[in-house]
Design an enzyme around this catalytic site. Structure first.
Site, PDB file in Angstrom:
ATOM      1  CE1 TYR A   1       4.702   1.258  -1.979  1.00  0.00           C
ATOM      2  CE2 TYR A   1       6.679   2.093  -3.047  1.00  0.00           C
ATOM      3  CZ  TYR A   1       5.573   1.259  -3.050  1.00  0.00           C
ATOM      4  OH  TYR A   1       5.346   0.430  -4.133  1.00  0.00           O
TER       5      TYR A   1
ATOM      6  CB  ILE B   1      -0.931   0.048   1.240  1.00  0.00           C
ATOM      7  CG1 ILE B   1      -0.105   0.030   2.550  1.00  0.00           C
ATOM      8  CG2 ILE B   1      -1.930  -1.092   1.216  1.00  0.00           C
ATOM      9  CD1 ILE B   1      -0.929   0.350   3.795  1.00  0.00           C
TER      10      ILE B   1
HETATM   11  N1  CAA Z   1      10.108  17.034  -5.713  1.00  0.00           N
HETATM   12  C1  CAA Z   1      10.374  18.235  -5.170  1.00  0.00           C
HETATM   13  N2  CAA Z   1       9.430  19.012  -4.583  1.00  0.00           N
HETATM   14  C2  CAA Z   1       8.169  18.539  -4.556  1.00  0.00           C
HETATM   15  C3  CAA Z   1       7.824  17.287  -5.110  1.00  0.00           C
HETATM   16  C4  CAA Z   1       8.858  16.529  -5.714  1.00  0.00           C
HETATM   17  N3  CAA Z   1       8.621  15.329  -6.261  1.00  0.00           N
HETATM   18  N4  CAA Z   1       6.496  17.069  -4.913  1.00  0.00           N
HETATM   19  C5  CAA Z   1       6.030  18.166  -4.272  1.00  0.00           C
HETATM   20  N5  CAA Z   1       7.022  19.039  -4.072  1.00  0.00           N
HETATM   21  C6  CAA Z   1       6.962  20.328  -3.391  1.00  0.00           C
HETATM   22  C7  CAA Z   1       5.811  21.170  -3.888  1.00  0.00           C
HETATM   23  O1  CAA Z   1       6.187  21.858  -5.068  1.00  0.00           O
HETATM   24  C8  CAA Z   1       5.553  22.071  -2.714  1.00  0.00           C
HETATM   25  O2  CAA Z   1       6.486  23.126  -2.695  1.00  0.00           O
HETATM   26  P1  CAA Z   1       6.021  24.605  -2.336  1.00  0.00           P
HETATM   27  O3  CAA Z   1       5.409  24.508  -0.966  1.00  0.00           O
HETATM   28  O4  CAA Z   1       7.289  25.373  -2.382  1.00  0.00           O
HETATM   29  O5  CAA Z   1       5.045  24.965  -3.403  1.00  0.00           O
HETATM   30  C9  CAA Z   1       5.867  21.205  -1.531  1.00  0.00           C
HETATM   31  O6  CAA Z   1       6.684  20.128  -2.022  1.00  0.00           O
HETATM   32  C10 CAA Z   1       4.635  20.586  -0.882  1.00  0.00           C
HETATM   33  O7  CAA Z   1       3.859  20.040  -1.917  1.00  0.00           O
HETATM   34  P2  CAA Z   1       2.332  19.765  -1.748  1.00  0.00           P
HETATM   35  O8  CAA Z   1       1.662  20.864  -1.001  1.00  0.00           O
HETATM   36  O9  CAA Z   1       1.802  19.371  -3.081  1.00  0.00           O
HETATM   37  O10 CAA Z   1       2.364  18.535  -0.757  1.00  0.00           O
HETATM   38  P3  CAA Z   1       1.223  17.537  -0.508  1.00  0.00           P
HETATM   39  O11 CAA Z   1       0.981  17.516   0.948  1.00  0.00           O
HETATM   40  O12 CAA Z   1       0.059  17.780  -1.381  1.00  0.00           O
HETATM   41  O13 CAA Z   1       1.892  16.141  -0.896  1.00  0.00           O
HETATM   42  C11 CAA Z   1       2.829  14.475  -2.387  1.00  0.00           C
HETATM   43  C12 CAA Z   1       2.532  15.947  -2.121  1.00  0.00           C
HETATM   44  C13 CAA Z   1       1.965  13.537  -1.554  1.00  0.00           C
HETATM   45  C14 CAA Z   1       4.272  14.151  -2.053  1.00  0.00           C
HETATM   46  C15 CAA Z   1       2.527  14.333  -3.856  1.00  0.00           C
HETATM   47  O14 CAA Z   1       3.427  15.127  -4.582  1.00  0.00           O
HETATM   48  C16 CAA Z   1       2.633  12.897  -4.346  1.00  0.00           C
HETATM   49  O15 CAA Z   1       1.727  12.118  -4.202  1.00  0.00           O
HETATM   50  N6  CAA Z   1       3.731  12.592  -4.992  1.00  0.00           N
HETATM   51  C17 CAA Z   1       3.893  11.288  -5.611  1.00  0.00           C
HETATM   52  C18 CAA Z   1       4.796  10.445  -4.809  1.00  0.00           C
HETATM   53  C19 CAA Z   1       5.005   9.191  -5.603  1.00  0.00           C
HETATM   54  O16 CAA Z   1       5.733   9.156  -6.596  1.00  0.00           O
HETATM   55  N7  CAA Z   1       4.359   8.113  -5.194  1.00  0.00           N
HETATM   56  C20 CAA Z   1       4.487   6.898  -5.916  1.00  0.00           C
HETATM   57  C21 CAA Z   1       3.168   6.187  -5.856  1.00  0.00           C
HETATM   58  S1  CAA Z   1       3.156   4.773  -6.928  1.00  0.00           S
HETATM   59  C22 CAA Z   1       4.099   3.663  -6.134  1.00  0.00           C
HETATM   60  O17 CAA Z   1       4.500   3.828  -5.025  1.00  0.00           O
HETATM   61  C23 CAA Z   1       4.391   2.407  -6.880  1.00  0.00           C
HETATM   62  C24 CAA Z   1       5.845   2.235  -7.035  1.00  0.00           C
HETATM   63  O18 CAA Z   1       6.418   1.382  -6.363  1.00  0.00           O
HETATM   64  C25 CAA Z   1       6.604   3.050  -8.012  1.00  0.00           C
END
Ligand code: CAA
Length: 240
Positions: A147, A85
């Site tokens: 994760y 998850i």
């Molecule tokens: N790199 C750098 N900065 C980032 C970033 C990244 N990847 N993602 C977000 N940020 C920054 C934003 O730009 C923001 O900056 P500012 O405040 O200066 O604007 C700050 O971080 C906070 O961002 P959010 O307010 O958007 O944060 P949030 O609370 O909404 O959460 C998150 C964001 C949950 C991390 C979202 O970006 C996310 O879901 N990311 C995906 C993570 C990912 O790749 N998950 C993989 C899932 S699939 C899987 O896991 C299968 C596998 O094995 C591959």
């Protein structure tokens, strides 16, 4: 008699593709699921693969469920620890619950799935363990401290089991999928997902069947010399 394969989280996403591929290859397959009875029933109706419901995060439920599978189908020769998850959040917003849920399912879940059937594999001098880790266990990921920790931990489990099981004919290997077209990846915000696809040299998400074919290779009887390895299937996004 065909070998018995257990796939945790085996009725959806990558797990469903693994279950179907192994069945098509002649294995007797049992697939576990955690919650969605309707989807599991539909999966069984479509594929003829038996499904079992338990929470991999619970040792007692896992031990009882595994015993039931063995009573129904025979000793389990192959385990694909796939159930996983996400509870993504930047670290400063991550709650203790988000940390614990992911640890319980993705890391302790592997222990709970393998530990009860390990003595039987040692006695029978045969076993195939495949753990589905992740590219994000190899490289880390913004928003996935929990994760990534579990998926890196899964690699430690595999490399240790490989050493302990080798003289009993048991292999343990890991697959690190990159971003695969499943509900889990589709749940990532679209903008973030598009940016990730931009980092994949192949220029697309992977397909669940591309991971399932790696599993099929690792579990074959004549794959005994492939032990403790990690197959990265990520479209060239990350090299170790
Ligand atoms: N790199 C750098 N900065 C980032 C970033 C990244 N990847 N993602 C977000 N940020 C920054 C934003 O730009 C923001 O900056 P500012 O405040 O200066 O604007 C700050 O971080 C906070 O961002 P959010 O307010 O958007 O944060 P949030 O609370 O909404 O959460 C998150 C964001 C949950 C991390 C979202 O970006 C996310 O879901 N990311 C995906 C993570 C990912 O790749 N998950 C993989 C899932 S699939 C899987 O896991 C299968 C596998 O094995 C591959």
């Amino acid at each position: 008699m065909s070998r018995v394969a257990l796939v945790t989280g085996g009725s959806r996403g990558i797990g469903a593709a693994i279950s179907k591929t192994l069945k098509d290859a002649g294995y007797t397959v049992a697939a576990t699921y955690a919650g969605n009875d309707e989807k599991a029933a539909a999966f069984t109706a479509e594929t003829g693969i038996k499904t079992y419901k338990w929470n991999v995060g619970s040792y007692d439920e896992s031990a009882a469920g595994l015993a039931q599978v063995e009573a129904d189908l025979g000793p389990i020769d192959i385990v694909v620890a796939n159930a996983g998850i996400t509870r993504d959040a930047p670290f400063h917003k991550m709650t203790r619950e988000q940390w614990q849920e992911v640890i319980d399912t993705n890391l302790t879940g592997v222990f709970n799935t393998v530990h009860p059937i390990w003595p039987g594999m040692r006695e029978r001098k045969f076993g195939r363990i495949v753990v589905i880790s992740s590219i994000n266990g190899q490289k880390g990921q913004f928003g996935q401290v929990n994760y990534a920790a579990t998926k890196a931990g899964d690699l430690g489990i595999v490399k240790s089991l490989a050493q302990e099981g080798a003289r009993f004919g048991i292999t343990a290997n890991a697959i690190c999928p990159g971003y695969i077209a499943t509900e889990m990846v589709m749940a990532v915000p679209e903008k973030v997902r598009e940016a990730i696809i931009g980092q994949i040299p192949t220029g697309r998400l992977g397909e669940p069947e591309e991971i399932a074919r790696c599993v099929k290779f690792l579990v074959e009887d004549d794959a005994g010399f492939v032990n403790g390895s990690t197959i990265s299937a990520n479209g060239g996004q990350f090299f170790v």
